[in-house]
Design a protein around this motif. Structure first.
Motif, PDB file in Angstrom:
ATOM      1  N   LEU A  87       0.858  -1.190   0.000  1.00 48.42           N
ATOM      2  CA  LEU A  87       0.000   0.000   0.000  1.00 48.42           C
ATOM      3  C   LEU A  87       0.890   1.234   0.000  1.00 48.42           C
ATOM      4  O   LEU A  87       1.679   1.444   0.926  1.00 48.42           O
ATOM      5  CB  LEU A  87      -0.902   0.001   1.244  1.00 48.42           C
ATOM      6  CG  LEU A  87      -1.783   1.244   1.438  1.00 48.42           C
ATOM      7  CD1 LEU A  87      -2.768   1.430   0.293  1.00 48.42           C
ATOM      8  CD2 LEU A  87      -2.532   1.159   2.776  1.00 48.42           C
ATOM      9  N   LEU A 106      -6.233   1.235   5.075  1.00 48.68           N
ATOM     10  CA  LEU A 106      -5.170   0.817   5.997  1.00 48.68           C
ATOM     11  C   LEU A 106      -5.633  -0.363   6.855  1.00 48.68           C
ATOM     12  O   LEU A 106      -4.889  -1.337   7.049  1.00 48.68           O
ATOM     13  CB  LEU A 106      -4.762   1.987   6.896  1.00 48.68           C
ATOM     14  CG  LEU A 106      -3.680   2.901   6.327  1.00 48.68           C
ATOM     15  CD1 LEU A 106      -3.632   4.226   7.092  1.00 48.68           C
ATOM     16  CD2 LEU A 106      -2.312   2.219   6.368  1.00 48.68           C
ATOM     17  N   HIS A 162      -5.770  -3.415   4.666  1.00 48.83           N
ATOM     18  CA  HIS A 162      -4.440  -3.859   4.247  1.00 48.83           C
ATOM     19  C   HIS A 162      -3.688  -4.516   5.408  1.00 48.83           C
ATOM     20  O   HIS A 162      -3.017  -5.541   5.238  1.00 48.83           O
ATOM     21  CB  HIS A 162      -3.666  -2.643   3.726  1.00 48.83           C
ATOM     22  CG  HIS A 162      -2.231  -2.900   3.370  1.00 48.83           C
ATOM     23  ND1 HIS A 162      -1.855  -3.770   2.376  1.00 48.83           N
ATOM     24  CD2 HIS A 162      -1.077  -2.397   3.879  1.00 48.83           C
ATOM     25  CE1 HIS A 162      -0.528  -3.782   2.284  1.00 48.83           C
ATOM     26  NE2 HIS A 162      -0.036  -2.969   3.193  1.00 48.83           N
ATOM     27  N   LEU A 163      -3.778  -3.926   6.595  1.00 51.45           N
ATOM     28  CA  LEU A 163      -2.989  -4.426   7.730  1.00 51.45           C
ATOM     29  C   LEU A 163      -3.717  -5.530   8.498  1.00 51.45           C
ATOM     30  O   LEU A 163      -3.058  -6.401   9.086  1.00 51.45           O
ATOM     31  CB  LEU A 163      -2.632  -3.272   8.684  1.00 51.45           C
ATOM     32  CG  LEU A 163      -1.593  -2.289   8.135  1.00 51.45           C
ATOM     33  CD1 LEU A 163      -1.466  -1.081   9.053  1.00 51.45           C
ATOM     34  CD2 LEU A 163      -0.227  -2.970   7.966  1.00 51.45           C
ATOM     35  N   PHE A 181       5.586  -0.465   8.101  1.00 48.78           N
ATOM     36  CA  PHE A 181       4.927   0.794   7.744  1.00 48.78           C
ATOM     37  C   PHE A 181       6.033   1.848   7.755  1.00 48.78           C
ATOM     38  O   PHE A 181       6.598   2.152   8.804  1.00 48.78           O
ATOM     39  CB  PHE A 181       3.854   1.123   8.775  1.00 48.78           C
ATOM     40  CG  PHE A 181       2.918   2.242   8.387  1.00 48.78           C
ATOM     41  CD1 PHE A 181       3.395   3.437   7.871  1.00 48.78           C
ATOM     42  CD2 PHE A 181       1.555   2.099   8.554  1.00 48.78           C
ATOM     43  CE1 PHE A 181       2.527   4.458   7.518  1.00 48.78           C
ATOM     44  CE2 PHE A 181       0.672   3.121   8.210  1.00 48.78           C
ATOM     45  CZ  PHE A 181       1.154   4.303   7.694  1.00 48.78           C
ATOM     46  N   ARG A 183       4.316  -7.602   4.314  1.00 49.31           N
ATOM     47  CA  ARG A 183       3.334  -6.640   3.796  1.00 49.31           C
ATOM     48  C   ARG A 183       3.900  -5.228   3.971  1.00 49.31           C
ATOM     49  O   ARG A 183       4.386  -4.888   5.054  1.00 49.31           O
ATOM     50  CB  ARG A 183       2.036  -6.828   4.588  1.00 49.31           C
ATOM     51  CG  ARG A 183       0.801  -6.379   3.875  1.00 49.31           C
ATOM     52  CD  ARG A 183      -0.420  -7.049   4.465  1.00 49.31           C
ATOM     53  NE  ARG A 183      -0.694  -8.341   3.815  1.00 49.31           N
ATOM     54  CZ  ARG A 183      -1.897  -8.730   3.415  1.00 49.31           C
ATOM     55  NH1 ARG A 183      -2.954  -7.967   3.622  1.00 49.31           N
ATOM     56  NH2 ARG A 183      -2.057  -9.894   2.826  1.00 49.31           N
ATOM     57  N   TYR A 184       3.863  -4.434   2.926  1.00 44.76           N
ATOM     58  CA  TYR A 184       4.538  -3.128   2.948  1.00 44.76           C
ATOM     59  C   TYR A 184       3.525  -1.990   2.895  1.00 44.76           C
ATOM     60  O   TYR A 184       2.639  -1.979   2.047  1.00 44.76           O
ATOM     61  CB  TYR A 184       5.482  -3.023   1.745  1.00 44.76           C
ATOM     62  CG  TYR A 184       6.378  -1.798   1.772  1.00 44.76           C
ATOM     63  CD1 TYR A 184       7.669  -1.878   2.277  1.00 44.76           C
ATOM     64  CD2 TYR A 184       5.926  -0.560   1.313  1.00 44.76           C
ATOM     65  CE1 TYR A 184       8.495  -0.759   2.325  1.00 44.76           C
ATOM     66  CE2 TYR A 184       6.744   0.565   1.359  1.00 44.76           C
ATOM     67  CZ  TYR A 184       8.030   0.462   1.861  1.00 44.76           C
ATOM     68  OH  TYR A 184       8.843   1.566   1.904  1.00 44.76           O
ATOM     69  N   THR A 185       3.678  -1.034   3.798  1.00 39.52           N
ATOM     70  CA  THR A 185       2.913   0.206   3.742  1.00 39.52           C
ATOM     71  C   THR A 185       3.890   1.364   3.735  1.00 39.52           C
ATOM     72  O   THR A 185       4.820   1.394   4.548  1.00 39.52           O
ATOM     73  CB  THR A 185       1.992   0.367   4.969  1.00 39.52           C
ATOM     74  OG1 THR A 185       1.243  -0.833   5.152  1.00 39.52           O
ATOM     75  CG2 THR A 185       1.042   1.536   4.794  1.00 39.52           C
ATOM     76  N   SER A 213       4.199   5.844   3.166  1.00 37.98           N
ATOM     77  CA  SER A 213       3.580   7.138   2.849  1.00 37.98           C
ATOM     78  C   SER A 213       4.696   8.119   2.502  1.00 37.98           C
ATOM     79  O   SER A 213       5.727   8.162   3.177  1.00 37.98           O
ATOM     80  CB  SER A 213       2.737   7.660   4.014  1.00 37.98           C
ATOM     81  OG  SER A 213       3.528   8.033   5.111  1.00 37.98           O
ATOM     82  N   THR A 231       6.845   5.709   0.438  1.00 42.01           N
ATOM     83  CA  THR A 231       6.419   5.284  -0.901  1.00 42.01           C
ATOM     84  C   THR A 231       7.597   5.330  -1.866  1.00 42.01           C
ATOM     85  O   THR A 231       7.792   4.412  -2.671  1.00 42.01           O
ATOM     86  CB  THR A 231       5.242   6.167  -1.361  1.00 42.01           C
ATOM     87  OG1 THR A 231       4.093   5.808  -0.585  1.00 42.01           O
ATOM     88  CG2 THR A 231       4.935   6.009  -2.840  1.00 42.01           C
ATOM     89  N   TRP A 278      -3.736   6.818  -3.285  1.00 45.20           N
ATOM     90  CA  TRP A 278      -2.860   5.698  -2.948  1.00 45.20           C
ATOM     91  C   TRP A 278      -2.933   4.635  -4.034  1.00 45.20           C
ATOM     92  O   TRP A 278      -3.887   4.603  -4.827  1.00 45.20           O
ATOM     93  CB  TRP A 278      -3.227   5.088  -1.593  1.00 45.20           C
ATOM     94  CG  TRP A 278      -4.623   4.544  -1.504  1.00 45.20           C
ATOM     95  CD1 TRP A 278      -5.095   3.356  -1.997  1.00 45.20           C
ATOM     96  CD2 TRP A 278      -5.751   5.184  -0.887  1.00 45.20           C
ATOM     97  NE1 TRP A 278      -6.433   3.221  -1.720  1.00 45.20           N
ATOM     98  CE2 TRP A 278      -6.857   4.315  -1.029  1.00 45.20           C
ATOM     99  CE3 TRP A 278      -5.943   6.395  -0.203  1.00 45.20           C
ATOM    100  CZ2 TRP A 278      -8.126   4.638  -0.538  1.00 45.20           C
ATOM    101  CZ3 TRP A 278      -7.197   6.703   0.286  1.00 45.20           C
ATOM    102  CH2 TRP A 278      -8.265   5.832   0.119  1.00 45.20           C
ATOM    103  N   HIS A 336      -2.751   0.428  -4.237  1.00 46.94           N
ATOM    104  CA  HIS A 336      -2.850  -0.747  -3.374  1.00 46.94           C
ATOM    105  C   HIS A 336      -2.709  -2.012  -4.214  1.00 46.94           C
ATOM    106  O   HIS A 336      -3.533  -2.272  -5.083  1.00 46.94           O
ATOM    107  CB  HIS A 336      -4.201  -0.750  -2.637  1.00 46.94           C
ATOM    108  CG  HIS A 336      -4.275  -1.811  -1.569  1.00 46.94           C
ATOM    109  ND1 HIS A 336      -5.459  -2.328  -1.112  1.00 46.94           N
ATOM    110  CD2 HIS A 336      -3.294  -2.442  -0.874  1.00 46.94           C
ATOM    111  CE1 HIS A 336      -5.207  -3.241  -0.173  1.00 46.94           C
ATOM    112  NE2 HIS A 336      -3.915  -3.325  -0.014  1.00 46.94           N
TER     113      HIS A 336
END
Lengths: 229, 229
Positions: free
Chosen positions: B6, B27, B30-31, B81, B110-112, B114, B118, B190, B192
């Motif tokens: 994300l 979020l 996703h999480l 994150f 799993r990648y987040t 911002s 990003t 965003w 995803h």
């Protein structure tokens, strides 16, 4: 005595199309009748950029990128003029060509820079606004002045809802990791070092120092204290 | 199958003060109930940044910078994150700590991200807007997606007389030296990736491809073709 230095914020006057129309007088005074070698490496099209500047300036400007050995020419140059564009591309190319080292060893050379060319005259290019489109192989630059310049300095827009950092916030981030002074040079402004004197003119500037409130500098100010140790 | 990704343009909604208020639903989806390790390295004050995000999000977020061996924790993490700030400082720190290598080897994570987070998910950080306040030791990044993102994408202001490059001009400079696609992700937007599907939402985006006209992408669009080979 190192050669005089003229650092312009930008190549065009704000809102204008004609290159360097705002700075003709100081350019003529700075360059005199010297032959100045032009470095177009911040732009992709070297020939087009060189022609655009030479036609506008009316000084004896020659294309360094057309020389068989640009580093050798730079090493012997009386004057260089480093144009704007992308600072990372400029630094990448002058390093690869050996021109960076040649200019470091030729401190007597009179230096003129605009925008990216102004970044190159600083200790590092760490206060550029440009996108890092290529890896320049290090951020160290020419250190023709002992402070950093942020060209095209922009004041925050109080009406903006944009969440990206303002220019002042970006410079504050720089001062979270370094204590070198940063001159935010508004468009149209320049810094001119002639002998031991440094003058701001053309427009105002905003001086940022680590841990202190920013200071407004008005055009025509003698700022020689920025270069005295 | 690599972990889902994300990528948010920014941490605050345009004009807003509350972090991630615009992206709570995606979020949470996703999480899920995973423990997510937060990387605050793009900011100078790690503790303050971590607290600000954790208090706003209401998910199981933990401070990676407080771990005795951040690289080992990152190597075993289910989810990370990566917050925003200065991309060069972020890349410098994750490289120095070994977290960059750990995350490269932990593709199932799993990648987040911002903003700067990003940028870190892209092949390189060469389309960041940030000032290069530190030398990151190379511009290569995680390549969790095969394209570049320009976060906080800003359209040109037709009323501006500023002579600095517009964002579109900066991305065109990138395409003078590389052919990787660039998604200009407007604020609030965003991307995803869930399994093999990639969706744009939250706001529109502008896609830049070398030698082609930019393409407008509307929110809700399936852009899985950006990740298919």
């Amino acid at each position: 005595m190192p050669g005089d230095v003229l650092l312009l914020s930008n190549s065009r006057p704000p809102g204008g199309a004609e290159p360097f129309a705002h700075a003709r007088e100081v350019l003529a005074r700075h360059l005199g009748d010297r032959t100045a070698w032009f470095l177009p490496y911040a732009q992709a099209d070297h020939d087009a950029y060189f022609s655009w500047v030479r036609d506008a300036l009316g000084v004896d400007l020659r294309p360094l990128h057309r020389e068989p050995d640009p580093a050798a020419t730079a090493a012997a140059a009386d004057a260089v003029f480093v144009g704007g564009g992308n600072t990372f591309r400029l630094l990448h190319d002058v390093r690869r060509l050996g021109v960076l080292e040649a200019l470091r060893a030729n401190d007597a050379c009179r230096y003129t820079g605009s925008s990216a060319g102004t970044n190159l005259a600083c200790p590092t290019v760490r206060t550029t606004n440009d996108m890092p489109i290529v890896d320049p192989g290090g951020l160290d630059a020419l250190a023709r002045v002992p402070f950093q310049v942020n060209p095209h300095y922009l004041d925050p827009d109080p009406a903006s809802t944009h969440q990206g950092e303002t220019r002042e916030e970006r410079i504050r981030e720089f001062h979270e990791v370094d204590d070198v002074q940063v001159v935010g040079l508004r468009e149209g402004a320049w810094l001119h070092r002639s002998g031991e004197h440094l003058t701001l003119d053309g427009n105002s500037a905003r001086l940022f120092r680590q841990g202190e409130e920013p200071l407004e500098l008005t055009p025509g100010t003698d700022v020689s204290w920025l270069i005295s140790s």
